[in-house]
Design a protein around this motif. Structure first.
Motif, mmCIF file in Angstrom:
data_model
loop_
_atom_site.group_PDB
_atom_site.id
_atom_site.type_symbol
_atom_site.label_atom_id
_atom_site.label_comp_id
_atom_site.label_asym_id
_atom_site.label_seq_id
_atom_site.Cartn_x
_atom_site.Cartn_y
_atom_site.Cartn_z
ATOM 1 N N SER A 180 0.843 -1.195 0.000
ATOM 2 C CA SER A 180 0.000 0.000 0.000
ATOM 3 C C SER A 180 0.878 1.245 0.000
ATOM 4 C CB SER A 180 -0.919 0.003 1.235
ATOM 5 O OG SER A 180 -0.153 0.057 2.423
ATOM 6 N N GLY A 181 0.244 2.396 -0.152
ATOM 7 C CA GLY A 181 0.926 3.672 -0.021
ATOM 8 C C GLY A 181 2.083 3.855 -0.977
ATOM 9 N N ILE A 182 3.151 4.441 -0.468
ATOM 10 C CA ILE A 182 4.325 4.732 -1.282
ATOM 11 C C ILE A 182 4.927 3.457 -1.854
ATOM 12 C CG2 ILE A 182 6.740 5.502 -1.142
ATOM 13 C CD1 ILE A 182 5.793 7.757 0.708
ATOM 14 N N GLY A 183 5.018 2.404 -1.038
ATOM 15 C CA GLY A 183 5.621 1.155 -1.503
ATOM 16 C C GLY A 183 4.886 0.566 -2.685
ATOM 17 N N LYS A 184 3.568 0.581 -2.636
ATOM 18 C CA LYS A 184 2.767 0.053 -3.740
ATOM 19 C C LYS A 184 2.950 0.893 -4.997
ATOM 20 C CE LYS A 184 -1.972 -1.161 -5.065
ATOM 21 N NZ LYS A 184 -3.396 -1.177 -4.636
ATOM 22 N N SER A 185 2.935 2.218 -4.856
ATOM 23 C CA SER A 185 3.119 3.098 -6.014
ATOM 24 C C SER A 185 4.486 2.892 -6.659
ATOM 25 C CB SER A 185 2.961 4.566 -5.589
ATOM 26 O OG SER A 185 1.643 4.839 -5.180
ATOM 27 N N VAL A 186 5.518 2.764 -5.816
ATOM 28 C CA VAL A 186 6.869 2.536 -6.340
ATOM 29 C C VAL A 186 6.927 1.193 -7.054
ATOM 30 C CG1 VAL A 186 9.279 2.123 -5.701
ATOM 31 C CG2 VAL A 186 8.005 3.994 -4.629
ATOM 32 N N GLY A 187 6.349 0.149 -6.440
ATOM 33 C CA GLY A 187 6.379 -1.183 -7.046
ATOM 34 C C GLY A 187 5.672 -1.228 -8.389
ATOM 35 N N GLU A 188 4.517 -0.604 -8.470
ATOM 36 C CA GLU A 188 3.768 -0.592 -9.730
ATOM 37 C C GLU A 188 4.521 0.178 -10.806
ATOM 38 O OE1 GLU A 188 -0.813 -0.926 -8.010
ATOM 39 O OE2 GLU A 188 0.000 1.035 -8.575
ATOM 40 N N TYR A 189 5.112 1.290 -10.417
ATOM 41 C CA TYR A 189 5.831 2.121 -11.397
ATOM 42 C C TYR A 189 7.083 1.409 -11.914
ATOM 43 C CZ TYR A 189 7.600 6.443 -13.505
ATOM 44 O OH TYR A 189 8.040 7.390 -14.397
ATOM 45 N N LEU A 190 7.805 0.750 -11.016
ATOM 46 C CA LEU A 190 8.997 0.026 -11.441
ATOM 47 C C LEU A 190 8.625 -1.175 -12.307
ATOM 48 C CD1 LEU A 190 11.256 0.066 -8.233
ATOM 49 C CD2 LEU A 190 11.338 1.591 -10.219
ATOM 50 N N THR A 191 7.537 -1.849 -11.953
ATOM 51 C CA THR A 191 7.063 -2.977 -12.768
ATOM 52 C C THR A 191 6.725 -2.500 -14.174
ATOM 53 O OG1 THR A 191 6.188 -4.133 -10.831
ATOM 54 C CG2 THR A 191 5.313 -4.777 -12.974
ATOM 55 N N ASP A 192 6.040 -1.370 -14.276
ATOM 56 C CA ASP A 192 5.670 -0.813 -15.580
ATOM 57 C C ASP A 192 6.897 -0.421 -16.394
ATOM 58 O OD1 ASP A 192 3.007 -1.143 -14.991
ATOM 59 O OD2 ASP A 192 2.685 0.943 -14.389
ATOM 60 N N ASN A 193 8.015 -0.180 -15.696
ATOM 61 C CA ASN A 193 9.247 0.216 -16.378
ATOM 62 C C ASN A 193 10.224 -0.947 -16.534
ATOM 63 O OD1 ASN A 193 9.629 3.372 -16.931
ATOM 64 N ND2 ASN A 193 8.268 3.106 -15.162
ATOM 65 N N ASP B 250 5.005 15.050 3.114
ATOM 66 C CA ASP B 250 3.658 14.517 3.321
ATOM 67 C C ASP B 250 3.078 14.022 2.003
ATOM 68 O OD1 ASP B 250 3.465 15.055 6.086
ATOM 69 O OD2 ASP B 250 3.059 17.160 5.660
ATOM 70 N N PHE B 251 2.664 12.754 2.000
ATOM 71 C CA PHE B 251 2.043 12.159 0.820
ATOM 72 C C PHE B 251 0.678 11.598 1.189
ATOM 73 C CE2 PHE B 251 6.275 12.560 -0.746
ATOM 74 C CZ PHE B 251 6.132 12.670 -2.120
ATOM 75 N N ALA B 252 -0.201 11.553 0.213
ATOM 76 C CA ALA B 252 -1.563 11.062 0.429
ATOM 77 C C ALA B 252 -1.539 9.538 0.510
ATOM 78 C CB ALA B 252 -2.487 11.531 -0.694
ATOM 79 N N THR B 253 -1.307 9.009 1.714
ATOM 80 C CA THR B 253 -1.270 7.562 1.945
ATOM 81 C C THR B 253 -2.112 7.250 3.174
ATOM 82 O OG1 THR B 253 0.627 7.554 3.456
ATOM 83 C CG2 THR B 253 1.112 7.556 1.085
ATOM 84 N N ASN B 254 -2.132 5.998 3.560
ATOM 85 C CA ASN B 254 -2.901 5.583 4.734
ATOM 86 C C ASN B 254 -2.051 5.521 5.998
ATOM 87 O OD1 ASN B 254 -1.326 3.419 4.072
ATOM 88 N ND2 ASN B 254 -2.955 1.882 4.191
ATOM 89 N N ILE B 255 -0.907 6.218 6.016
ATOM 90 C CA ILE B 255 -0.007 6.124 7.169
ATOM 91 C C ILE B 255 -0.672 6.638 8.442
ATOM 92 C CG2 ILE B 255 1.089 8.368 6.732
ATOM 93 C CD1 ILE B 255 3.710 7.158 7.823
ATOM 94 N N ALA B 256 -1.542 7.657 8.311
ATOM 95 C CA ALA B 256 -2.179 8.214 9.500
ATOM 96 C C ALA B 256 -3.051 7.168 10.193
ATOM 97 C CB ALA B 256 -3.001 9.442 9.137
ATOM 98 N N ALA B 257 -3.708 6.330 9.388
ATOM 99 C CA ALA B 257 -4.585 5.304 9.966
ATOM 100 C C ALA B 257 -3.784 4.232 10.686
ATOM 101 C CB ALA B 257 -5.435 4.668 8.872
ATOM 102 N N GLY B 258 -2.548 4.003 10.266
ATOM 103 C CA GLY B 258 -1.753 2.924 10.826
ATOM 104 C C GLY B 258 -0.801 3.341 11.931
#
Length: 267
Positions: A12-25, A174-182
Motif C-alpha cells: 500500500s501507499g508509497i511502496g505500492k506506487s513505487v512497485g507498480e511504477y517500477l514494474t511498468d518500467n 507529506d504524501f496522500a497515503t494511509n499512514i495516519a490510519a496505521g
C-alpha cells in the motif's frame, strides 16, 4: 536482464506506487507485507515479511535469490508512524517504533548484503522522512527513528564502498497515503497537561497527510535514483516548503528555527 527489486511494505501507499511504477518500467519487483493475504491482486508478487521478525526476513530474501539468482535493489520502505507527548508514550511503543523504522531496516540490509557482495553490485534505498531532519513536536519519536536511519546510511555507505554497493536515503514529505490510519497515537488524556496542544497538532498532522502529494512523485524519484550511477547520500521529495524547511534549519539560528516550527504548529 531486468533488475530484481525488493520493496518492504509494498502492499500500500508509497511502496505500492513505487512497485507498480517500477514494474511498468521493466523491473522484476517483489513487495512484502506482514499480512499479504489481506490484499487483492497486485502487479507484482507480495510476499510475507515482518521487519521485526528476522526469520521472515531470511525466508523471503532467500526465496527471491533462489528464484531470480540475484538481488539488485533493496528499498527499505516499511515504516510506522507514532505521535504523542514523549512523556506520555509508553516505552513499549517507543521501542516498537524503533524496531520497525530503524532496527528492521538494519536486519533486512544485513540479509541482502552477502548476495550483493557476491554480485559486486547492489543499491539500497532507505525511505526516511523529512521529519527525520528536525525534532517535530508530538512526533519526536518518529523524527528520532527516521533521523537515526539517515545517519546510519551515511556510515554504511563508507563501509560498503569497496564492494560496489551503493546506499542512499530518500526522505519524503507529506504524501496522500494511509499512514495516519496505521500510526500509533498516544491517547488524548482528559487530565493531560498536553491535551490541547497535542490535540491541535494531531488534527494539523492529519490534514497534512490527507492533502499530501501523489505517491507517484516518490515512484518517479526512486526510478531516477536507480538509474543514477553514483547516487547522492540524501534526496528529499515533496512540496517546495517541506524541502526548503531542511535548508532553513541549516542556515537559521537554532532558536529562530524552533520559533518557526512552533508558529507552524501554533504552539
Amino acid at each position: 536482464m531486468s533488475k530484481v527489486v525488493l520493496i518492504t511494505g509494498g502492499s500500500s501507499g508509497i511502496g505500492k506506487s513505487v512497485g507498480e511504477y517500477l514494474t511498468d518500467n521493466g523491473f522484476k519487483v517483489y513487495g512484502t507485507s506482514r499480512n499479504p493475504e489481506k490484499y487483492g491482486k497486485s502487479k507484482f508478487p507480495i510476499l510475507e515479511l515482518d521487519v521485526k521478525n528476522t526469520q521472515t526476513i531470511q525466508q523471503t530474501v532467500s526465496y527471491i535469490i533462489s528464484v531470480e539468482g540475484r538481488l539488485d535493489v533493496l528499498i527499505n520502505n516499511a515504516g510506522a508512524g507514532i505521535t504523542g507527548p514523549i512523556e506520555e508514550i509508553p516505552e513499549a511503543e517507543i521501542k516498537a517504533n524503533f524496531d520497525t523504522n530503524f532496527f528492521g531496516p538494519i536486519n533486512v540490509i544485513k540479509e541482502c548484503l552477502p548476495q550483493m557482495r557476491n554480485q559486486h553490485s547492489g543499491l539500497i534505498i532507505n525511505i526516511t522522512s523529512i521529519a527525520g531532519y528536525m525534532g517535530l513536536p508530538y512526533r519526536g519519536i518518529y523524527s528520532a527513528s527516521k533521523g537515526a536511519l539517515e545517519l546510519l546510511t551515511e556510515a554504511f555507505r563508507m563501509e560498503l564502498k569497496d564492494f560496489n554497493i551503493h546506499m542512499t536515503n530518500i526522505a519524503p514529505g507529506d504524501f496522500a497515503t494511509n499512514i495516519a490510519a496505521g500510526r500509533y497515537h498516544a491517547p488524548l488524556l482528559e487530565n493531560s497537561p498536553y491535551k490541547k496542544p497535542y490535540g491541535d497538532t494531531l488534527n494539523l498532522m492529519n490534514e497534512h497527510v490527507d492533502s499530501g502529494s501523489d505517491p507517484l512523485m516518490m515512484a518517479k524519484a526512486v526510478l531516477k535514483v536507480i538509474q543514477t550511477d553514483k547516487p547522492k547520500i540524501h534526496y528529499k521529495v515533496g512540496e517546495f516548503m517541506q524541502k526548503f524547511s531542511v535548508i532553513l534549519k541549516s542556515i537559521l539560528p537554532d532558536k529562530v528555527y524552533e520559533k518557526l516550527l512552533m508558529n507552524h504548529y501554533k504552539l
